[in-house]
Design an enzyme around this catalytic site. Structure first.
Site, short mmCIF file in Angstrom:
data_model
loop_
_atom_site.label_atom_id
_atom_site.label_comp_id
_atom_site.label_asym_id
_atom_site.label_seq_id
_atom_site.Cartn_x
_atom_site.Cartn_y
_atom_site.Cartn_z
N GLY A 71 0.84 -1.19 0.00
CA GLY A 71 0.00 0.00 0.00
C GLY A 71 0.87 1.24 0.00
O GLY A 71 2.03 1.19 0.46
N GLN A 76 2.78 9.95 1.46
CA GLN A 76 4.07 9.28 1.55
C GLN A 76 5.02 9.67 0.42
O GLN A 76 6.21 9.36 0.49
CB GLN A 76 3.90 7.77 1.59
N CYS A 129 6.27 0.01 7.76
CA CYS A 129 5.82 1.13 6.94
C CYS A 129 6.97 1.61 6.07
O CYS A 129 8.11 1.72 6.54
CB CYS A 129 5.34 2.27 7.85
N LEU A 130 6.67 1.91 4.82
CA LEU A 130 7.70 2.39 3.90
C LEU A 130 8.26 3.74 4.34
O LEU A 130 9.38 4.09 3.96
CB LEU A 130 7.13 2.50 2.48
N HIS A 171 -4.19 0.92 7.69
CA HIS A 171 -2.87 1.54 7.69
C HIS A 171 -2.82 2.71 6.70
O HIS A 171 -2.36 3.80 7.03
CB HIS A 171 -1.82 0.48 7.33
N GLU A 172 -3.31 2.47 5.48
CA GLU A 172 -3.22 3.51 4.44
C GLU A 172 -4.19 4.66 4.72
O GLU A 172 -3.84 5.83 4.51
CB GLU A 172 -3.48 2.91 3.06
N HIS A 175 -2.74 7.01 7.23
CA HIS A 175 -1.78 7.96 6.64
C HIS A 175 -2.48 9.25 6.22
O HIS A 175 -1.91 10.34 6.34
CB HIS A 175 -1.09 7.34 5.43
#
Length: 218
Positions: A71, A76, A129-130, A171-172, A175
């Site tokens: 995702g 991000q 997480c990225l 999660h997304e 963000h």
């Protein structure tokens, strides 16, 4: 790298996106500490015309694949819009699939998403997480959620997600509200990727909870 900190007051988001897309290859991923990750993103209301939106979504998907991740939210990559992409082929052993409810999630676009819990059950697993590279921590999330939003063409969706797909969309969507997974994590579980691979790679975090001294829900 372009981020919200580089965006001058009144500068159209479309200009920001055009600048990002001018470079070759995957988009730069913004790391924790950049204010764009902590501000609620703007609802998408046509700030990008259809061709530019398509190019941006394609770039988000390519960046997600290259990272690799399952995702990626627009903040991000420094773009404060309520847009995210998700996709998970779930190439995991059956033991992991069964324990985590990790089933394939086809590529899809989430525009202006919001979620609410369905039932009271929560599930806790290591999550990364990225935008927080190199680390993972155990996060207890709703086991099932109802997600509402729009797709890439503006069509309304209202669906339930369970298992790992529910974790991904939570999660997304978080963000887009300026929330990182660390805000919901069990602090004592925080581990490097190397430590997780060495000690805690089993399907559930039960052993980690015993060794590191934290409690799991339920």
């Amino acid at each position: 790298m372009v981020s919200d900190t580089d965006r001058s007051p009144g500068r159209p988001i479309a200009d920001l996106v055009e600048e990002l897309l001018a470079a070759e290859g995957p988009l730069p991923i913004v790391a924790a500490g950049d204010p764009v990750l902590r501000r609620g993103a703007e609802p998408f209301e046509g700030q990008l015309d259809a061709p530019l939106l398509d190019r941006f979504l394609a770039a988000l998907r390519a960046t997600m694949h290259a990272a690799p991740g399952v995702g990626l939210a627009a903040p991000q990559v420094g773009v404060p819009l309520r847009i995210a992409v998700v996709e998970d082929p779930a190439p995991v052993p059956e033991e992991v699939r069964s324990a985590r409810g990790r089933v394939p999630q086809p590529y899809r676009v989430l525009v202006n998403p919001s979620y609410e819990a369905v039932g009271e059950e929560r599930a806790a697993f290591f999550e990364g997480c990225l935008s927080v590279p190199g680390w993972q921590a155990v996060v207890a999330r709703h086991a099932r959620v109802r997600l509402r939003g729009l797709d890439a063409r503006g069509a309304v969706f209202d669906e339930e997600f369970a298992g790992w797909p529910a974790r991904i969309v939570q999660h997304e969507t978080d963000h887009l509200d300026g929330t990182l997974y660390l805000d919901r994590a069990e602090p004592r579980s925080l581990s490097t990727n190397e430590a997780v691979a060495r000690w805690w790679a089993q399907p559930t975090p039960d052993r980690a909870a015993d060794a590191l001294g934290f409690r799991l829900p339920g």
